[in-house]
Write an enzyme that holds these catalytic residues in place. Structure first.
Site, PDB file in Angstrom:
ATOM      1  CG  ASP A 141       6.372  55.737 -35.886  1.00 59.37           C
ATOM      2  OD1 ASP A 141       6.686  54.709 -36.518  1.00 59.37           O
ATOM      3  OD2 ASP A 141       7.010  56.804 -35.964  1.00 59.37           O
ATOM      4  CG  ASP A 178       7.060  57.168 -32.287  1.00 62.73           C
ATOM      5  OD1 ASP A 178       8.121  56.629 -32.654  1.00 62.73           O
ATOM      6  OD2 ASP A 178       6.538  58.140 -32.880  1.00 62.73           O
ATOM      7  CG  HIS A 215      11.890  57.813 -32.619  1.00 64.20           C
ATOM      8  ND1 HIS A 215      11.346  56.869 -33.471  1.00 64.20           N
ATOM      9  CD2 HIS A 215      13.227  57.652 -32.674  1.00 64.20           C
ATOM     10  CE1 HIS A 215      12.327  56.173 -34.028  1.00 64.20           C
ATOM     11  NE2 HIS A 215      13.484  56.623 -33.558  1.00 64.20           N
ATOM     12  CG  ASP A 221       7.993  61.518 -33.257  1.00 60.08           C
ATOM     13  OD1 ASP A 221       9.196  61.247 -33.376  1.00 60.08           O
ATOM     14  OD2 ASP A 221       7.086  60.827 -33.770  1.00 60.08           O
ATOM     15  CG  ASP A 274       9.474  54.155 -35.132  1.00 62.58           C
ATOM     16  OD1 ASP A 274       8.924  54.296 -34.030  1.00 62.58           O
ATOM     17  OD2 ASP A 274      10.001  55.110 -35.746  1.00 62.58           O
ATOM     18  CG  HIS A 299       4.328  59.935 -36.269  1.00 62.50           C
ATOM     19  ND1 HIS A 299       4.679  59.145 -35.198  1.00 62.50           N
ATOM     20  CD2 HIS A 299       3.002  60.195 -36.091  1.00 62.50           C
ATOM     21  CE1 HIS A 299       3.628  58.945 -34.420  1.00 62.50           C
ATOM     22  NE2 HIS A 299       2.601  59.571 -34.937  1.00 62.50           N
ATOM     23  CD  GLU A 353       7.492  57.818 -40.102  1.00 64.17           C
ATOM     24  OE1 GLU A 353       8.115  57.305 -41.058  1.00 64.17           O
ATOM     25  OE2 GLU A 353       7.623  59.017 -39.758  1.00 64.17           O
ATOM     26  CG  HIS A 386      10.060  62.025 -39.194  1.00 63.89           C
ATOM     27  ND1 HIS A 386      10.213  60.692 -39.517  1.00 63.89           N
ATOM     28  CD2 HIS A 386      11.301  62.456 -38.884  1.00 63.89           C
ATOM     29  CE1 HIS A 386      11.478  60.345 -39.410  1.00 63.89           C
ATOM     30  NE2 HIS A 386      12.157  61.403 -39.026  1.00 63.89           N
TER      31      HIS A 386
END
Length: 333
Positions: free
Chosen positions: A251, A143, A145, A147, A253, A120, A296, A160
């Site tokens: 992403d 996401d 996260h 980021d 995740d 990412h 990802e 990332h």
């Protein structure tokens, strides 16, 4: 924990599409097999795994006109010493510059740009490149996260976890001059992005989100409000009564590991498969989706081949939904 008020943008009307063609039916695919924004090998295999799962013919079944630009070739910069804690800064910066130029080319041609990652950190390039052709874009970031660590707040040094900090105009004074990123000009206001699915945010990132009033929906809010309300509010916040291009940076995740286990930093308690599809369906329905990142997917991180296949199939389903694949009998919202 969310920005409390909605502030619809009062920008002028803007359509990234050709007046004669829905850009979501004209797709340009860029493979970005890159892993140096994080320490785990294998994520560079994401683009191949998505293509091998039939992504392109399945897009064509949706009557998309697809042009596959192939995979970009990324090279490691020699003697790429860390910048403070930041790892591989020149290699990551140069990869993003190359990607940004390609994304700008694709979006300027009127196609919706579908970038297949890769880690990412590449969102610096996809969003900066998109902004070259559509400077009034807005971003939906799915996401676990945020980021948005800076090179100074990151405790891991992995880029990332930092891409958004390079893109936000209000953060410019917080950012050191990272070698390899000299070409980047921040292109987003803090009010141009909404996060969905957050559940693993560092303390420094929480402070940044609060300081700049960046709107986000953690999984707590998703659970409390339901996904329809989250997407309704997201679109109202970013669009209001205007039209402007939407960039989706997804992403995998952001989804729960039960549906996307083969990824570098899975976090339990994520978005369901259905919630992911609902987000992508709704963004497609706006007619404004001008760029999509699928990031990802890491085939080497699945503990079994079934986990790899599950993750790849999920990622392909999210991508297809962005381009009009509807669940049976679904009515446009």
């Amino acid at each position: 924990r969310r920005s409390s008020d909605l502030h619809p943008h009062k920008k002028g009307q803007h359509l990234s599409a050709n007046d004669t063609m829905n850009p979501q039916k004209s797709v340009g695919i860029i493979g970005a097999p890159f892993s140096k924004g994080q320490p785990r090998g294998g994520v560079e295999g994401g683009p191949k795994s998505l293509r091998d799962a039939g992504l392109i013919p399945r897009l064509e079944e949706l009557e998309c006109k697809v042009e596959d630009y192939g995979d970009l070739t990324f090279t490691d910069v020699p003697n790429d010493s860390p910048f403070g804690l930041v790892k591989n800064p020149r290699t990551v910066g140069e990869a993003n510059k190359k990607l940004a130029n390609k994304v700008a080319e694709v979006t300027r041609s009127g196609k919706t740009c579908l970038t297949l990652g890769g880690d990412h950190s590449l969102a610096v390039g996809t969003i900066a490149g998109h902004a070259k052709s559509n400077p009034d874009l807005c971003v939906v970031w799915v996401d676990a996260h945020s980021d948005i660590n800076t090179p100074l707040t990151s405790t891991s040094g992995n880029l990332h976890g930092q891409p958004v900090s390079f893109l936000i105009k209000e953060m410019k004074d917080m950012m050191p001059k990272v070698p390899g990123f000299e070409w980047v000009t921040p292109c987003l206001s803090a009010k141009d992005i909404v996060y969905i699915g957050l559940r693993d945010v560092d303390a420094g990132e929480r402070l940044i989100l609060k300081t700049f009033g960046i709107k986000y929906y953690s999984m707590t809010e998703v659970d409390a409000l339901n996904i329809k309300k989250v997407v309704d509010e997201t679109l109202e916040y970013l669009l209001g009564n205007t039209t402007r291009p939407i960039h989706l940076s997804f992403d995998v995740d952001g989804l729960d590991p039960c549906v996307a286990p083969a990824t570098g930093t899975p976090v339990p308690g994520g978005l369901t498969y259905r919630e992911g599809l609902y987000i992508t369906e709704r963004l497609h329905d706006t007619g404004l989706l001008a760029a999509v990142d699928i990031m990802e997917v890491n085939p080497s991180r699945g503990e079994t081949q079934k986990e790899v296949a599950t993750t790849v199939d999920t990622a392909v389903a999210m991508a297809l939904s962005c381009f009009g694949k509807a669940r049976q009998d679904r009515k446009s919202t």
